[in-house]
Design a protein around this motif. Structure first.
Motif, PDB file in Angstrom:
ATOM      1  N   ILE A   1       0.930  -1.309  -0.073  1.00 17.37           N
ATOM      2  CA  ILE A   1       0.007   0.012  -0.094  1.00 17.37           C
ATOM      3  C   ILE A   1       0.671   1.198   0.117  1.00 17.37           C
ATOM      4  N   GLY A   2       1.893   1.210   0.811  1.00 19.09           N
ATOM      5  CA  GLY A   2       2.866   2.466   0.640  1.00 19.09           C
ATOM      6  C   GLY A   2       3.605   2.660  -0.514  1.00 19.09           C
ATOM      7  N   ALA A   3       3.940   1.477  -1.259  1.00 18.89           N
ATOM      8  CA  ALA A   3       4.864   1.593  -2.237  1.00 18.89           C
ATOM      9  C   ALA A   3       3.632   2.076  -3.339  1.00 18.89           C
ATOM     10  N   GLY A   4       2.317   1.785  -3.343  1.00 16.14           N
ATOM     11  CA  GLY A   4       1.512   2.039  -4.314  1.00 16.14           C
ATOM     12  C   GLY A   4       1.216   3.375  -4.163  1.00 16.14           C
ATOM     13  N   ALA A   5       1.422   4.121  -3.143  1.00 11.20           N
ATOM     14  CA  ALA A   5       1.194   5.531  -2.657  1.00 11.20           C
ATOM     15  C   ALA A   5       2.079   6.435  -3.453  1.00 11.20           C
ATOM     16  N   ILE A   6       3.128   5.933  -3.760  1.00 10.38           N
ATOM     17  CA  ILE A   6       4.200   6.880  -4.270  1.00 10.38           C
ATOM     18  C   ILE A   6       4.435   6.406  -5.806  1.00 10.38           C
ATOM     19  N   CYS A   7       4.140   5.093  -6.239  1.00 17.19           N
ATOM     20  CA  CYS A   7       4.624   4.510  -7.598  1.00 17.19           C
ATOM     21  C   CYS A   7       3.985   5.409  -8.689  1.00 17.19           C
ATOM     22  N   GLU A   8       2.699   5.947  -8.600  1.00 17.32           N
ATOM     23  CA  GLU A   8       2.123   6.485  -9.747  1.00 17.32           C
ATOM     24  C   GLU A   8       2.975   7.816 -10.393  1.00 17.32           C
ATOM     25  N   GLY A   9       3.206   8.577  -9.388  1.00 19.69           N
ATOM     26  CA  GLY A   9       4.009   9.775  -9.536  1.00 19.69           C
ATOM     27  C   GLY A   9       5.363   9.377 -10.092  1.00 19.69           C
ATOM     28  N   LEU A  10       6.061   8.480  -9.771  1.00 24.15           N
ATOM     29  CA  LEU A  10       7.527   8.016 -10.078  1.00 24.15           C
ATOM     30  C   LEU A  10       7.239   7.354 -11.452  1.00 24.15           C
ATOM     31  N   ILE A  11       6.448   6.414 -11.760  1.00 21.99           N
ATOM     32  CA  ILE A  11       6.218   5.804 -12.995  1.00 21.99           C
ATOM     33  C   ILE A  11       5.831   6.767 -14.115  1.00 21.99           C
ATOM     34  N   TYR A  12       5.019   7.930 -13.846  1.00 14.59           N
ATOM     35  CA  TYR A  12       4.594   8.812 -14.844  1.00 14.59           C
ATOM     36  C   TYR A  12       5.601   9.901 -15.349  1.00 14.59           C
ATOM     37  N   HIS A  13       6.650  10.067 -14.196  1.00 19.23           N
ATOM     38  CA  HIS A  13       7.637  10.919 -14.456  1.00 19.23           C
ATOM     39  C   HIS A  13       8.828  10.347 -14.808  1.00 19.23           C
ATOM     40  N   VAL A  14       9.262   9.300 -14.334  1.00 21.98           N
ATOM     41  CA  VAL A  14      10.433   8.604 -14.730  1.00 21.98           C
ATOM     42  C   VAL A  14      10.416   7.735 -16.088  1.00 21.98           C
ATOM     43  N   PHE A  15       9.220   7.347 -16.223  1.00 20.61           N
ATOM     44  CA  PHE A  15       9.269   6.422 -17.542  1.00 20.61           C
ATOM     45  C   PHE A  15       8.390   7.042 -18.576  1.00 20.61           C
ATOM     46  N   GLY A  16       7.689   8.270 -18.348  1.00 20.54           N
ATOM     47  CA  GLY A  16       7.089   8.933 -19.369  1.00 20.54           C
ATOM     48  C   GLY A  16       5.797   8.487 -19.852  1.00 20.54           C
ATOM     49  N   THR A  17       5.304   7.339 -18.935  1.00 21.39           N
ATOM     50  CA  THR A  17       3.898   6.889 -19.545  1.00 21.39           C
ATOM     51  C   THR A  17       2.830   7.759 -19.345  1.00 21.39           C
ATOM     52  N   THR A  18       1.586   7.251 -19.846  1.00 20.07           N
ATOM     53  CA  THR A  18       0.393   8.321 -19.648  1.00 20.07           C
ATOM     54  C   THR A  18      -0.003   8.073 -18.136  1.00 20.07           C
ATOM     55  N   ILE A  19      -0.690   8.970 -17.753  1.00 17.60           N
ATOM     56  CA  ILE A  19      -1.085   8.948 -16.290  1.00 17.60           C
ATOM     57  C   ILE A  19      -2.099   7.775 -16.048  1.00 17.60           C
ATOM     58  N   ALA A  20      -2.956   7.499 -16.984  1.00 18.24           N
ATOM     59  CA  ALA A  20      -3.720   6.363 -17.005  1.00 18.24           C
ATOM     60  C   ALA A  20      -3.218   4.910 -16.774  1.00 18.24           C
ATOM     61  N   SER A  21      -2.036   4.742 -17.561  1.00 24.13           N
ATOM     62  CA  SER A  21      -1.414   3.698 -17.180  1.00 24.13           C
ATOM     63  C   SER A  21      -0.680   3.619 -15.967  1.00 24.13           C
ATOM     64  N   ALA A  22      -0.144   4.717 -15.414  1.00 24.06           N
ATOM     65  CA  ALA A  22       0.683   4.884 -14.141  1.00 24.06           C
ATOM     66  C   ALA A  22      -0.387   4.650 -13.106  1.00 24.06           C
ATOM     67  N   ALA A  23      -1.570   5.110 -13.148  1.00 24.46           N
ATOM     68  CA  ALA A  23      -2.825   4.925 -12.142  1.00 24.46           C
ATOM     69  C   ALA A  23      -3.007   3.499 -12.370  1.00 24.46           C
ATOM     70  N   LEU A  24      -3.005   2.805 -13.449  1.00 19.42           N
ATOM     71  CA  LEU A  24      -3.183   1.353 -13.368  1.00 19.42           C
ATOM     72  C   LEU A  24      -2.520   0.495 -12.527  1.00 19.42           C
ATOM     73  N   VAL A  25      -1.028   0.857 -12.787  1.00 19.93           N
ATOM     74  CA  VAL A  25      -0.185   0.057 -11.900  1.00 19.93           C
ATOM     75  C   VAL A  25      -0.115   0.392 -10.434  1.00 19.93           C
ATOM     76  N   GLN A  26      -0.541   1.712 -10.039  1.00 19.94           N
ATOM     77  CA  GLN A  26      -0.758   1.833  -8.762  1.00 19.94           C
ATOM     78  C   GLN A  26      -2.004   1.306  -8.207  1.00 19.94           C
ATOM     79  N   ALA A  27      -2.806   1.039  -9.001  1.00 19.48           N
ATOM     80  CA  ALA A  27      -4.287   0.498  -8.427  1.00 19.48           C
ATOM     81  C   ALA A  27      -3.731  -1.071  -8.232  1.00 19.48           C
ATOM     82  N   VAL A  28      -3.068  -1.806  -9.187  1.00 22.83           N
ATOM     83  CA  VAL A  28      -2.700  -2.963  -8.945  1.00 22.83           C
ATOM     84  C   VAL A  28      -1.700  -3.556  -7.662  1.00 22.83           C
ATOM     85  N   ILE A  29      -0.758  -2.494  -7.595  1.00 26.81           N
ATOM     86  CA  ILE A  29       0.006  -2.637  -6.316  1.00 26.81           C
ATOM     87  C   ILE A  29      -1.002  -2.217  -5.162  1.00 26.81           C
ATOM     88  N   VAL A  30      -1.610  -1.359  -4.951  1.00 21.71           N
ATOM     89  CA  VAL A  30      -2.415  -1.402  -3.894  1.00 21.71           C
ATOM     90  C   VAL A  30      -3.391  -2.341  -3.576  1.00 21.71           C
TER      91      VAL A  30
END
Length: 87
Positions: free
Chosen positions: A45-74
């Motif tokens: 849950i803690g990792a999911g809290a920060i991963c969305e922004g990291l994935i979005y900024h570091v890997f340059g993905t769309t916000i929707a795909s970063a949110a999907l990864v966050q939702a799976v982790i949480v």
């Protein structure tokens, strides 16, 4: 990134890791496996809290795909907490 948003994410991370630490400490004291599941769940849950922004900024993905990864982790973390409650 907005500073208040970052601060809220960091507070969520710190609180979830504090709960995970306390649950792990409880597991070591009692030896009860459900406490280990709670600990692992809050780490996810803690990792999911920060991963969305990291994935979005570091890997340059769309916000929707970063949110999907966050939702799976949480969701995985919540699943572990749920599993601990059923044991």
């Amino acid at each position: 990134m907005d500073a208040s948003f970052l601060l809220a994410k960091l507070i969520t991370l710190v609180l979830s890791l504090a709960v995970a630490y306390l649950a792990f400490h409880g597991y070591r004291r009692s030896g009860r496996t459900p406490m280990l599941y709670v600990s692992g769940g809050f780490v996810f849950i803690g990792a999911g809290a920060i991963c969305e922004g990291l994935i979005y900024h570091v890997f340059g993905t769309t916000i929707a795909s970063a949110a999907l990864v966050q939702a799976v982790i949480v969701s995985s973390g919540m699943g572990l907490v749920l599993l601990s409650l059923t044991k």
